[in-house]
Design a protein around this motif. Structure first.
Motif, PDB file in Angstrom:
ATOM      1  N   ASP A 320      43.569  49.127 -16.609  1.00  3.72           N
ATOM      2  CA  ASP A 320      44.905  48.692 -16.191  1.00  3.72           C
ATOM      3  C   ASP A 320      45.107  47.198 -16.340  1.00  3.72           C
ATOM      4  O   ASP A 320      46.067  46.641 -15.824  1.00  3.72           O
ATOM      5  CB  ASP A 320      45.192  49.121 -14.748  1.00  3.72           C
ATOM      6  N   SER A 321      44.206  46.528 -17.057  1.00  2.00           N
ATOM      7  CA  SER A 321      44.328  45.094 -17.323  1.00  2.00           C
ATOM      8  C   SER A 321      44.707  44.884 -18.782  1.00  2.00           C
ATOM      9  O   SER A 321      44.488  45.765 -19.630  1.00  2.00           O
ATOM     10  CB  SER A 321      43.003  44.385 -17.032  1.00  2.00           C
ATOM     11  N   THR A 346      49.903  38.081  -6.589  1.00  2.00           N
ATOM     12  CA  THR A 346      50.870  38.291  -7.666  1.00  2.00           C
ATOM     13  C   THR A 346      51.929  37.214  -7.675  1.00  2.00           C
ATOM     14  O   THR A 346      52.458  36.826  -6.630  1.00  2.00           O
ATOM     15  CB  THR A 346      51.541  39.668  -7.516  1.00  2.00           C
ATOM     16  N   GLY A 382      52.342  39.038 -12.481  1.00  2.00           N
ATOM     17  CA  GLY A 382      51.023  39.637 -12.495  1.00  2.00           C
ATOM     18  C   GLY A 382      50.046  38.828 -11.677  1.00  2.00           C
ATOM     19  O   GLY A 382      50.418  37.905 -10.947  1.00  2.00           O
ATOM     20  N   HIS A 383      48.767  39.173 -11.812  1.00  2.00           N
ATOM     21  CA  HIS A 383      47.720  38.429 -11.118  1.00  2.00           C
ATOM     22  C   HIS A 383      46.454  38.412 -11.963  1.00  2.00           C
ATOM     23  O   HIS A 383      46.298  39.208 -12.904  1.00  2.00           O
ATOM     24  CB  HIS A 383      47.426  39.046  -9.748  1.00  2.00           C
ATOM     25  N   TYR A 391      46.286  41.083 -14.993  1.00  2.00           N
ATOM     26  CA  TYR A 391      46.981  42.338 -14.723  1.00  2.00           C
ATOM     27  C   TYR A 391      48.481  42.055 -14.635  1.00  2.00           C
ATOM     28  O   TYR A 391      48.898  41.111 -13.956  1.00  2.00           O
ATOM     29  CB  TYR A 391      46.512  42.948 -13.397  1.00  2.00           C
ATOM     30  N   SER A 393      52.387  43.224 -13.614  1.00  2.00           N
ATOM     31  CA  SER A 393      53.028  44.101 -12.632  1.00  2.00           C
ATOM     32  C   SER A 393      54.535  44.181 -12.805  1.00  2.00           C
ATOM     33  O   SER A 393      55.197  44.909 -12.076  1.00  2.00           O
ATOM     34  CB  SER A 393      52.712  43.622 -11.210  1.00  2.00           C
TER      35      SER A 393
END
Length: 500
Positions: A320-321, A346, A382-383, A391, A393
């Motif tokens: 998921d990255s 995030t 993201g983060h 990642y 989001s």
């Protein structure tokens, strides 16, 4: 070493090896180098050189690539024109100070030829650069590091393409064009591009960026012929392709086709998924079906490729990255006030690297809002975790990714709302297996009017292009409102779509 010197040196070092395969012929590196010199000579004779601009609209051919490199060797600003621009967008792009226009016979439209006093061609129809005398294989690069090397375009918030100004200094530092600085991951990736499937448009930053490892790493770029079947997987089987880039919709189509009618894709060693995020389950399915060859890339026209997820990461369960940043790329995740956030939190992703754009051509206010203290605001949310994986989001801007192209909701809403039958218009994106995401429009009609969805779709297509055309247009009596007081587009997407 100033771009494109590393490429010219690589061509001189192995003149007998094939650089391109196209239309039943093979073009060696030596022949490509001679072609670059010949085209550079013709461009120089036409008055082009450092600081001058040439707008280029061609098909994907070895000659077209040679023309791009010839212009860069002379130090020109190359304005890459994508296919499919509606007349207004084309006029906007051509109005960015081009001193010459270069076309091939397939793209020699009156609009392009009339856009500059100097019209050049790769074939009959204007000043034919291919008819010039043989070039000098000791071509000297006269590009100046501070000059703009290329304008590559992304859609703007006004519906006009924005020209991302990439300098020669940026391309000279770019990871893809400097093999001496390749990381082990980049070097392994380049080895996978021994036979690289080249398609799309050379006006694309992504296409040129991933063509570089192929040619600099000793590979051959294979330009496929159209046999009426999808490129993926059938061109892979037909040409023995080892590497390519692919969008999520094409990957989805390929996996579906392989389930129904198996094809031999065993030659693949590197397949870069780019253009839009891919879900973990789809990524795992691709790796399971194709083997340890799948990469995922994250980037932007303004910054090039920023991060890469490798087959090793995927095999370790990182699904998921979008990967870790390239060695020269720094990431900073910030809150709404611009304060940097710690790992795991995030916020908006900011990027800094030697090859980030200088700014948007002629858009000073937009540039100031996007580039701050050397950092590029991606407007993606993201983060970054403790291990350095990025990642995503969501997006802080109202955009929809259609066929890996950025489509802005605002311009579509303005076009729809300008129609006399429409009082209000709202646009949102929803996942779509065919195009990654699709545009869905919701219109509130003027009293007593009944909007025609086909007419509205045609209007958007004519004004903004095919990618912006709504998949569905739904008439609603009013728009639901979120607690913030703003239109609730998520609630709109929950409605039955396409009903009138």
């Amino acid at each position: 070493m100033v771009f494109p010197q590393p490429l010219l040196d690589a061509l001189r070092a192995a003149p007998a090896t094939p650089a391109f395969e196209h239309a039943g012929r093979t073009v060696s590196r030596g022949e490509l180098l001679e072609l670059i010199g010949r085209l550079a000579g013709g461009m120089r004779a036409a008055g082009l050189g450092p600081g001058r601009a040439i707008a280029v609209r061609t098909s994907v051919t070895p000659e077209a690539f040679a023309a791009h490199i010839a212009a860069h060797a002379l130090g020109c600003r190359v304005v890459g024109i994508r296919p499919g621009y509606p007349p207004g967008q084309l006029a906007h792009v051509l109005g960015m100070g081009a001193d010459a226009v270069l076309v091939d016979p397939a793209n020699a439209t009156p609009e392009l030829l009339a856009a500059s006093k100097t019209a050049l061609s790769l074939g009959p129809g204007a000043t034919d650069l291919l008819a010039q005398p043989a070039g000098d294989q000791e071509l000297t690069v006269t590009a100046r590091p501070g000059d703009v090397a290329a304008l590559t375009f992304t859609s703007g918030s006004t519906g006009r393409p924005k020209g991302c100004a990439i300098t020669y200094a940026a391309l000279s530092a770019h990871w893809a064009w400097q093999p001496r600085a390749w990381s082990p991951v980049a070097a392994a990736f380049a080895r996978g591009f021994e036979r690289y499937l080249l398609f799309g448009t050379l006006a694309s930053m992504v296409v040129m960026e991933f063509l570089a490892p192929c040619l600099l790493g000793g590979g051959t770029a294979v330009i496929p012929e159209d046999d009426g079947r999808p490129l993926f997987p059938y061109a892979i089987e037909r040409y023995g392709i080892t590497g390519s880039i692919i969008t999520v919709p094409r990957l989805t189509q390929m996996l579906d086709l392989l389930d129904k009618e198996p094809a031999d894709v065993g030659s693949l060693r590197a397949l870069m998924v780019s253009g839009s995020p891919i879900g973990p389950s789809r990524l795992a399915a691709a790796a399971g079906r194709l083997g340890p060859v799948v990469y995922q890339g994250y980037g932007a026209t303004e910054a090039g490729n920023v991060a890469m997820l490798t087959p090793e990461h995927i095999a370790a369960g990182v699904l998921d990255s979008v990967g870790r940043p390239h060695p020269m790329v720094e990431l900073s995740v910030r809150d709404e006030e611009g304060a940097e956030l710690p790992a795991g939190r995030t916020g908006e992703i900011h990027v800094r690297s030697p090859y980030v754009m200088e700014g948007y051509w002629g858009e000073e206010e937009e540039t100031r809002d996007t580039l701050r203290d050397g950092w590029l605001r991606t407007r993606d949310l993201g983060h970054v975790d403790e291990a350095g994986f990025l990642y995503l989001s969501g997006r802080s801007r109202d955009v929809i990714m259609v066929n890996a192209m950025v489509v802005y909701a605002g311009p579509i809403e303005r076009v729809l709302a300008a129609h006399p039958d429409v009082a209000e218009a709202y646009v949102a994106g929803a996942p779509d297996e065919g195009t990654g995401e699709a545009v869905h429009a919701f219109v509130v009609p003027e009293r007593g009017r009944r909007p025609d969805p086909d007419a509205l779709t045609a209007l958007v297509r004519a004004e903004l292009g095919a990618d912006s055309a709504p998949r569905t247009i739904t008439t609603v009596p009013g728009v639901p409102v979120a607690p913030s007081g703003k239109p609730d587009k998520r609630a709109l997407l929950d409605l039955p779509r396409g009903a009138l």
